[in-house]
Every structure is written in C-alpha cells, then in structure tokens.
Design a protein around this motif. Sequence first.
Motif, PDB file in Angstrom:
ATOM      1  N   ARG A 428       3.010 -10.171   8.157  1.00  0.00           N
ATOM      2  CA  ARG A 428       3.673 -11.283   7.917  1.00  0.00           C
ATOM      3  C   ARG A 428       4.675 -10.962   6.311  1.00  0.00           C
ATOM      4  NH1 ARG A 428       0.206 -15.573   5.674  1.00  0.00           N
ATOM      5  NH2 ARG A 428       2.177 -16.207   4.234  1.00  0.00           N
ATOM      6  N   ASP A 429       5.378 -12.005   6.123  1.00  0.00           N
ATOM      7  CA  ASP A 429       6.486 -11.479   5.281  1.00  0.00           C
ATOM      8  C   ASP A 429       6.088 -11.119   3.905  1.00  0.00           C
ATOM      9  OD1 ASP A 429       8.218 -12.316   7.072  1.00  0.00           O
ATOM     10  OD2 ASP A 429       8.917 -14.036   6.259  1.00  0.00           O
ATOM     11  N   GLY A 430       6.622 -10.158   3.349  1.00  0.00           N
ATOM     12  CA  GLY A 430       5.910  -9.797   1.983  1.00  0.00           C
ATOM     13  C   GLY A 430       6.468  -8.539   1.433  1.00  0.00           C
ATOM     14  N   ARG A 431       5.909  -7.698   0.489  1.00  0.00           N
ATOM     15  CA  ARG A 431       6.596  -6.615   0.153  1.00  0.00           C
ATOM     16  C   ARG A 431       5.525  -5.675  -0.170  1.00  0.00           C
ATOM     17  NH1 ARG A 431       8.872  -6.276  -6.188  1.00  0.00           N
ATOM     18  NH2 ARG A 431       6.775  -6.836  -6.612  1.00  0.00           N
ATOM     19  N   ILE A 432       5.543  -4.475   0.373  1.00  0.00           N
ATOM     20  CA  ILE A 432       4.655  -3.234   0.489  1.00  0.00           C
ATOM     21  C   ILE A 432       4.266  -2.868  -1.073  1.00  0.00           C
ATOM     22  CG2 ILE A 432       3.894  -0.959   1.158  1.00  0.00           C
ATOM     23  CD1 ILE A 432       5.954  -1.578   3.562  1.00  0.00           C
ATOM     24  N   VAL A 433       3.119  -2.858  -1.606  1.00  0.00           N
ATOM     25  CA  VAL A 433       2.876  -2.594  -2.916  1.00  0.00           C
ATOM     26  C   VAL A 433       2.032  -1.228  -3.073  1.00  0.00           C
ATOM     27  CG1 VAL A 433       2.995  -4.792  -3.783  1.00  0.00           C
ATOM     28  CG2 VAL A 433       0.855  -4.117  -2.759  1.00  0.00           C
ATOM     29  N   GLU A 434       1.233  -0.726  -1.861  1.00  0.00           N
ATOM     30  CA  GLU A 434       0.529   0.313  -1.880  1.00  0.00           C
ATOM     31  C   GLU A 434       0.623   0.986  -0.422  1.00  0.00           C
ATOM     32  OE1 GLU A 434      -3.633   0.323  -4.144  1.00  0.00           O
ATOM     33  OE2 GLU A 434      -3.400  -1.671  -3.081  1.00  0.00           O
ATOM     34  N   VAL A 435       0.718   2.337  -0.509  1.00  0.00           N
ATOM     35  CA  VAL A 435       0.652   3.097   0.770  1.00  0.00           C
ATOM     36  C   VAL A 435      -0.471   4.248   0.513  1.00  0.00           C
ATOM     37  CG1 VAL A 435       2.030   4.747   2.080  1.00  0.00           C
ATOM     38  CG2 VAL A 435       3.242   2.989   0.816  1.00  0.00           C
ATOM     39  N   ARG A 451      -0.737  -1.835   2.100  1.00  0.00           N
ATOM     40  CA  ARG A 451      -1.019  -3.221   1.677  1.00  0.00           C
ATOM     41  C   ARG A 451       0.144  -3.858   1.280  1.00  0.00           C
ATOM     42  NH1 ARG A 451      -5.692  -5.248  -0.406  1.00  0.00           N
ATOM     43  NH2 ARG A 451      -6.565  -3.142  -0.971  1.00  0.00           N
ATOM     44  N   LEU A 452       0.321  -5.251   1.755  1.00  0.00           N
ATOM     45  CA  LEU A 452       1.651  -6.124   1.446  1.00  0.00           C
ATOM     46  C   LEU A 452       0.841  -7.009   0.473  1.00  0.00           C
ATOM     47  CD1 LEU A 452       2.023  -4.799   4.458  1.00  0.00           C
ATOM     48  CD2 LEU A 452       3.421  -6.950   4.599  1.00  0.00           C
ATOM     49  N   PHE A 453       1.951  -7.342  -0.221  1.00  0.00           N
ATOM     50  CA  PHE A 453       1.874  -8.430  -1.211  1.00  0.00           C
ATOM     51  C   PHE A 453       2.929  -9.599  -1.061  1.00  0.00           C
ATOM     52  CE2 PHE A 453       3.052 -10.343  -5.668  1.00  0.00           C
ATOM     53  CZ  PHE A 453       1.820 -11.027  -5.766  1.00  0.00           C
ATOM     54  N   ASP A 454       2.294 -10.824  -1.023  1.00  0.00           N
ATOM     55  CA  ASP A 454       3.091 -11.970  -0.775  1.00  0.00           C
ATOM     56  C   ASP A 454       2.762 -13.126  -2.010  1.00  0.00           C
ATOM     57  OD1 ASP A 454       4.332 -14.081  -0.008  1.00  0.00           O
ATOM     58  OD2 ASP A 454       3.312 -14.485   2.133  1.00  0.00           O
ATOM     59  N   LEU A 544       8.410   3.257   2.171  1.00  0.00           N
ATOM     60  CA  LEU A 544       7.870   1.761   2.240  1.00  0.00           C
ATOM     61  C   LEU A 544       7.358   1.268   0.859  1.00  0.00           C
ATOM     62  CD1 LEU A 544       5.512   2.477   5.402  1.00  0.00           C
ATOM     63  CD2 LEU A 544       7.667   1.791   5.370  1.00  0.00           C
ATOM     64  N   ARG A 545       7.287   2.113  -0.035  1.00  0.00           N
ATOM     65  CA  ARG A 545       6.596   1.534  -1.089  1.00  0.00           C
ATOM     66  C   ARG A 545       7.736   0.871  -1.907  1.00  0.00           C
ATOM     67  NH1 ARG A 545       2.432   2.952  -4.291  1.00  0.00           N
ATOM     68  NH2 ARG A 545       2.160   4.681  -3.058  1.00  0.00           N
ATOM     69  N   LEU A 546       6.987  -0.438  -2.306  1.00  0.00           N
ATOM     70  CA  LEU A 546       7.990  -1.572  -2.879  1.00  0.00           C
ATOM     71  C   LEU A 546       8.985  -2.075  -2.091  1.00  0.00           C
ATOM     72  CD1 LEU A 546       8.178   0.087  -6.603  1.00  0.00           C
ATOM     73  CD2 LEU A 546       6.562  -1.578  -5.680  1.00  0.00           C
ATOM     74  N   ARG A 547       8.728  -1.854  -0.816  1.00  0.00           N
ATOM     75  CA  ARG A 547      10.209  -2.212   0.075  1.00  0.00           C
ATOM     76  C   ARG A 547       9.504  -3.771   0.656  1.00  0.00           C
ATOM     77  NH1 ARG A 547      10.964   0.192   6.065  1.00  0.00           N
ATOM     78  NH2 ARG A 547      11.612  -1.518   7.082  1.00  0.00           N
ATOM     79  N   PRO A 548      10.690  -4.705   0.659  1.00  0.00           N
ATOM     80  CA  PRO A 548      10.398  -6.028   1.439  1.00  0.00           C
ATOM     81  C   PRO A 548      10.526  -5.761   2.909  1.00  0.00           C
ATOM     82  CG  PRO A 548      12.720  -5.896   0.450  1.00  0.00           C
ATOM     83  CD  PRO A 548      11.826  -4.615  -0.061  1.00  0.00           C
ATOM     84  N   VAL A 549       9.654  -6.514   3.581  1.00  0.00           N
ATOM     85  CA  VAL A 549       9.378  -6.379   5.072  1.00  0.00           C
ATOM     86  C   VAL A 549       9.221  -8.040   5.638  1.00  0.00           C
ATOM     87  CG1 VAL A 549       8.492  -4.353   5.043  1.00  0.00           C
ATOM     88  CG2 VAL A 549       6.965  -6.166   4.906  1.00  0.00           C
ATOM     89  N   ARG A 550       9.708  -7.896   6.747  1.00  0.00           N
ATOM     90  CA  ARG A 550       9.564  -9.207   7.662  1.00  0.00           C
ATOM     91  C   ARG A 550       8.533  -9.158   8.584  1.00  0.00           C
ATOM     92  NH1 ARG A 550      12.465 -13.347   5.322  1.00  0.00           N
ATOM     93  NH2 ARG A 550      12.401 -14.453   7.375  1.00  0.00           N
ATOM     94  N   ARG A 551       7.856 -10.250   8.953  1.00  0.00           N
ATOM     95  CA  ARG A 551       6.883 -10.272   9.977  1.00  0.00           C
ATOM     96  C   ARG A 551       7.419  -9.652  11.166  1.00  0.00           C
ATOM     97  NH1 ARG A 551       3.139 -15.529  11.659  1.00  0.00           N
ATOM     98  NH2 ARG A 551       2.038 -14.472  13.226  1.00  0.00           N
ATOM     99  N   GLY A 552       6.697  -8.853  11.746  1.00  0.00           N
ATOM    100  CA  GLY A 552       7.187  -8.153  13.067  1.00  0.00           C
ATOM    101  C   GLY A 552       7.639  -6.880  13.005  1.00  0.00           C
ATOM    102  N   GLU A 553       8.079  -6.339  11.791  1.00  0.00           N
ATOM    103  CA  GLU A 553       9.133  -5.375  11.395  1.00  0.00           C
ATOM    104  C   GLU A 553       7.971  -4.241  11.711  1.00  0.00           C
ATOM    105  OE1 GLU A 553      11.736  -3.239   8.145  1.00  0.00           O
ATOM    106  OE2 GLU A 553      11.036  -5.569   8.047  1.00  0.00           O
ATOM    107  N   LEU A 554       8.654  -3.079  12.402  1.00  0.00           N
ATOM    108  CA  LEU A 554       8.024  -1.769  12.606  1.00  0.00           C
ATOM    109  C   LEU A 554       7.979  -1.096  11.131  1.00  0.00           C
ATOM    110  CD1 LEU A 554       6.918   0.189  14.600  1.00  0.00           C
ATOM    111  CD2 LEU A 554       9.148   1.344  14.930  1.00  0.00           C
ATOM    112  N   LEU A 555       6.641  -0.803  10.735  1.00  0.00           N
ATOM    113  CA  LEU A 555       6.457  -0.026   9.422  1.00  0.00           C
ATOM    114  C   LEU A 555       6.171   1.570   9.697  1.00  0.00           C
ATOM    115  CD1 LEU A 555       4.066  -2.540   7.885  1.00  0.00           C
ATOM    116  CD2 LEU A 555       6.378  -2.576   7.734  1.00  0.00           C
ATOM    117  N   LEU A 556       5.528   1.791  10.456  1.00  0.00           N
ATOM    118  CA  LEU A 556       5.436   3.163  10.980  1.00  0.00           C
ATOM    119  C   LEU A 556       4.814   3.437  12.383  1.00  0.00           C
ATOM    120  CD1 LEU A 556       1.821   3.724  10.458  1.00  0.00           C
ATOM    121  CD2 LEU A 556       2.653   3.776   8.089  1.00  0.00           C
ATOM    122  N   GLU A 557       4.564   4.806  12.502  1.00  0.00           N
ATOM    123  CA  GLU A 557       4.166   5.082  14.026  1.00  0.00           C
ATOM    124  C   GLU A 557       2.658   5.993  13.838  1.00  0.00           C
ATOM    125  OE1 GLU A 557       7.296   4.775  17.237  1.00  0.00           O
ATOM    126  OE2 GLU A 557       7.812   6.342  15.691  1.00  0.00           O
TER     127      GLU A 557
END
Length: 675
Positions: A428-435, A451-454, A544-557
């Motif tokens: 979902r939409d949010g910001r990555i706060v922990e890797v 972990r994301l934070f919304d 990724l840390r502290l980066r805002p992301v959108r739902r469905g966005e590819l984060l890593l592989e």
Amino acid sequence: MTRLSDTPSPEEIRRGALEAADAIDRLVGEDIPPERFFFEYLRRIGEVTGCVAAGCWLCHSGGQAVLVADVGLRKEHLLEEPQIAEAVQTATRRAISEKQPVIGSPTPPEARVAAVLAVPILHHSDALGVIVLLLPPGTSQPLRVSLAQYVTQTTRAAVEYLQRRGGQSDSASAPRGPELAQRLDTFSLHLHQRLSRRHVADVAAHEGVSLIGCDRLSVAVQQGKTTEILAMSDRQTVDPREPLVATLREMANRIIRMREPLTYSGSAEGLPTQIEQPLKDFVAASGSKWVHVVPLFQPEPLVDPHDEDARVKPREPKRIPIGGLIVERFHEARPTPQMSDRIELVADHVTVALADALAHERVPALPLWRGIGNLLARLEGRTALKAAVITLALTATLVGLAFVPCEYRVHATGRLLPTGQRGVFAPRDGRIVEVFVRDDQRVRQGDPLLRLFDPELEAEFVEETFTLETEQKLLDALRAQAAEATSLGTPEDVVQIDARIKEAELRIEASRERLQRLSEQRDALLVRAPCDGVVGTIRVDQRLRLRPVRRGELLLEIFQTDGEWYLELDVPEHRIGHVYRAQQRLRTPRLPVEYRLATTTTDTYEAYVSESATRADASPTVGGIVLLTARPRRMPDLPPRIGAALDAKICCGDRTLFYVLFGDLIEFLEKQFWL
C-alpha cells in the motif's frame, strides 16, 4: 502539554498526527541545533500522545545518555520526585541496552504519572538516544503499546536529522596535504597503466570517489551525440538497461553537449529547460540531494614555442567533449569546502588519461601494425633480405586468408542470472521506515524485509483505540447505573439503561472489528520474503530507507540462487544473421558458446544457445540488440554472483580466415553500395 483528561476528539487526533508528521519532516531539513530540533519534536509528539511530559536523551561517545531537550520535565519539577526520577532512569537505561521500547509502571495509582514510556532512537544496531514520555493516569495497556509503536515510527525522522548533522564532517575523512598528493600520484599512475577507456573509467570512478569525498562518482564517455555510462563507484558493472543508468545517461548527455558544468543542490529553478526534466528524473531515481556534472574536453595539443606558424597564426580553442564526471551526495545538499578543488584535480587527470585511451582505441588493427613495425626495425639495413621477407610474408598472408579455415564467432556481452526470480511489491502507499536486509543477504520465506509507515493508517488506528477506550468507559458507567437502579427498585430505569447498554455493546463490537481490520492492515506494512533466495537489489538500505512508495511499486527482487542459472546475451542486431544462418546450416539451435566472467577473466566456460528473442530491443551503445538465452554446461568454480558481467563468443561454424578478419568490412561495403 495536553493531558489525557483533556483528550481531543478522534478527528482532531488524526489531524494532529498528520500535522505532527509533516512538521517533523520539515524540521529535519532545517539547519538548527539539536536542542531546538528535539524540543519542537517533543512538543509535536506530546500534542498527539497527550503525555504529561517528555524528554530526549542522546548517547555520547563515552556511553553516557545526556538530556538535551524536554517539555514539562524540569518546569513541573518531575525529575525531583524520587520515584519518577528512578523510573525514568531505569526505563532509559533498559531502552538503550535492549534496543527496544520499554514501558514501566513504577508509581502508585494516586500519582500524577501512571507509566514511563522509553523509545530508543536506533540507527541499524546502534542506539543514538532515547525518547521518554510520562503517561497520565487512565492510560490503558493497549493504548500504551499503540503509543510506543507510534513514537517508534517518528524516531526515523530523528535518525535522519542526526545523520545530516553527522554528514557535515565528511570532509574530515578525505585525504589532505602530503597524503592527498601521494594518493593523486598513485591515482594518476593507475589511470595511465592501460590505454583502455573502460580501464580509465573504472579507476576514475572507484578511486576518485574517495579522493573527492563524495557518495558516488560516475564516468560517462561521449562519442559524437551518444553518451555511454562506463563506470559507477557503487557497482562493479553497469547495466545500460537499468532505469537509474538510463536516466543518468540522458541527463549526462544533455549537460555534456551544453559544454558547461552544472550543479543541482535541491532546486531545478533557473536551469535550462532541456536539462530540467532529465535532471528531475535522475534525482527521483537516485535520491541524490546534490549533483555536480563536469564535462571533459579533448586537451589542446602542446605548441612548440619555436614554431613560427604557431606563434603567428591565432588558434581558436576547440572544446570537443569526450566525456564527463557525475558527482553525487545523498545526505547533504551542498559540497564540503575542499570538494570543488578536488573535483577539478580529478577531472584534469581523468581528461588526459581518457583522451589518450580514446585516441589509442581509434587506431585500426593496432596489434598488426605494431608487429610489422618491430619486424621492419630488425631488418633495417638489409635490403635484399627485407624484400624477400616482405614478399614471402605477403604471399603466405594471401594464401592463408583465402584457404585457411577458421571458426567464425559472434561476440556478445551479457549477464549470469538465476532462473528463479521473485519481485517484492509495496502492499500500500506509505514510506519505508525500516530495512531489515542488506545487499546479497540470503533470506527464507516469511523473513521480514522492510517495514512501511502510513501516517493516515496510524492516525486511524490511534483514533479507533481512543474510541474503543471511551465506549468501554461508557459501558462500565451504564452497568454501574443499571446495578444502582436495580437496587433502588426502579424497573423503568433498568429497562432504559439495559437498552443503552446493548447499544454500547454493539458499538464496542463494531469498534473492535474496525480495530482488528486496522491492525491487520498495519501488520501488512511489514513486507516479508515471498520465497527463499538472495536479495539481488543493489544498495538496498540507501535506495529504500525513508523513501515514499506507491501501492504495487517494485521494491526489491529475490533471486533463487540454489536452482539453475542461465546466460542472458546481448547480440548486436547486425550480427544476429550469422547466428541464424549457422543454426540452419548445422540444423540445431544449440550453438556452442564460450564465455568469460568479468571476475575471472583467465577462465573460460562453455554453454549452448537455448532460446532467442523474437524481437529486437534498443541499446544506447550498439543500436539494436537481440537477446539470446544460453544454458551453461558447467557452472564456474567460484560461487556465481547475481548479474555478473561476462563476455561471450557464439560459435557459428568455419569460414575462411579472410572472411573472419574482414567480414565486417565486406558487409559494410555491401550495405553502403547496394543499389
């Protein structure tokens, strides 16, 4: 500071949480001392949580925690009360040592402080400090846990602020004085060891980054109107199809062709229109806060002072671009004081080495001419012998070119990849706060990745928690009224109160269901590994840390390295015809392939072509390419690395030596003069 007895409405709590998050994010970017930052931080957190008082302790190098800011602690003289002071000290010490939130209830029920909440400020596995909240009476245990989770999420802003404050001392680690001169000499020696543009680019990127003191240094080479990114200091090989590399190439091409340096320090205002959009795309992909691009030009030839023509005729300087350096910083929007001079020093050394390498590579058939020159030098003064040797050499060469068979091989570049790959997408939409993972880390299915934070979801959860608390208190009060009405013998009141009790129970049940759904959504913000494998994304934490992301966005592989591997080969489109003809002539698609990994250039391995693409793709360096898939017959002895670069040769059967050497020239002439 707001007390829990003055609890605002749920809508006000939600709005306050969002406003607090925005205000804290703005504070991170300001140049203010820690005392001011943490005072404003505590004030914002206090308005949302409704605590009695709050304080921030930072850990010094000696391991001692020092109070740097507080709201209400000293003003209300709370630390002068022995029970509260002991509880705060114990919770602070435990939070720092255990590296997790601590909730203590050391005071008697009649005290004005019911519990002490201590949340550590963590960066990786180091505790930088601790945030302490004194909670008022009436704060239930579920609410305490929710507040601990909320404050834990907000400490990411404190970590980013402390990193920015620490980033100002980056220049202290950069070389200077005699050490800088010695390292520049070594750097120049390594640059000129080989007359190869790829060698020059690799040395410039990987050794120049420490000389300059930046976070990343990239080297681009300009060939006419085409730009190629040859090296980046944070990776061993550069994939031109990677989105980051593509945006970097487009931005560098525009700036190099302008023939003027360009600096980005957080704002694109005032920049040329043709640069603005490529620069924004690159900054969005890389997360850089400071970018400086230095074009490199062909050096002017040295002029002999005794040359009369050179002294008489004025010569216009020709600024022919041959490449560029791209300097980046990720945590600061400004360079260090020494960085500008060091960029200029590195650029001067790289310009000379790169110009020599490009001039050397432009000489056709250089090894052949070097051998002929050595032979002629040995025959100097022997005319008859020289003529005989030349005649025999030419005759043997012509015979060999016409009749000697030789295997024709098509050269290709590629990568070694595992067949099993799984992408991890944002739930979902949010910001990555922990890797929780690092590059090339092996994970198992279900392991936490990040972990994301919304903020909106967190505000809804806190709001629903307060609503449930309020409804539960109302239900307890109604039950007390029902018991009192029963004892007084007023059946009418009992019936009315029972109806209100049922309504309250229904509201509580609905609130619990909503709270359960919100809790499940919060649990989904912890992204877990979909399968066993290895993290294949480069610079996971920094990307990724502290980066805002959108739902469905590819984060890593995640790559499943325990299974089979394959070679992904890029064959130039104008050479793929040789492969197809060889497959038809030999009546098999499984042509032999020889390849060498970039990490072990002395070892040659074998594979065979298994599949070929049905369409061509565009390549910024060689034009069109066709992707071929090859299966290795034997895996390399060393553990393979995901995406390891390789050079491959596809065996296409025997042709004459003349065609093997001059086939490309023949094809070019046929193409140019075909009517």
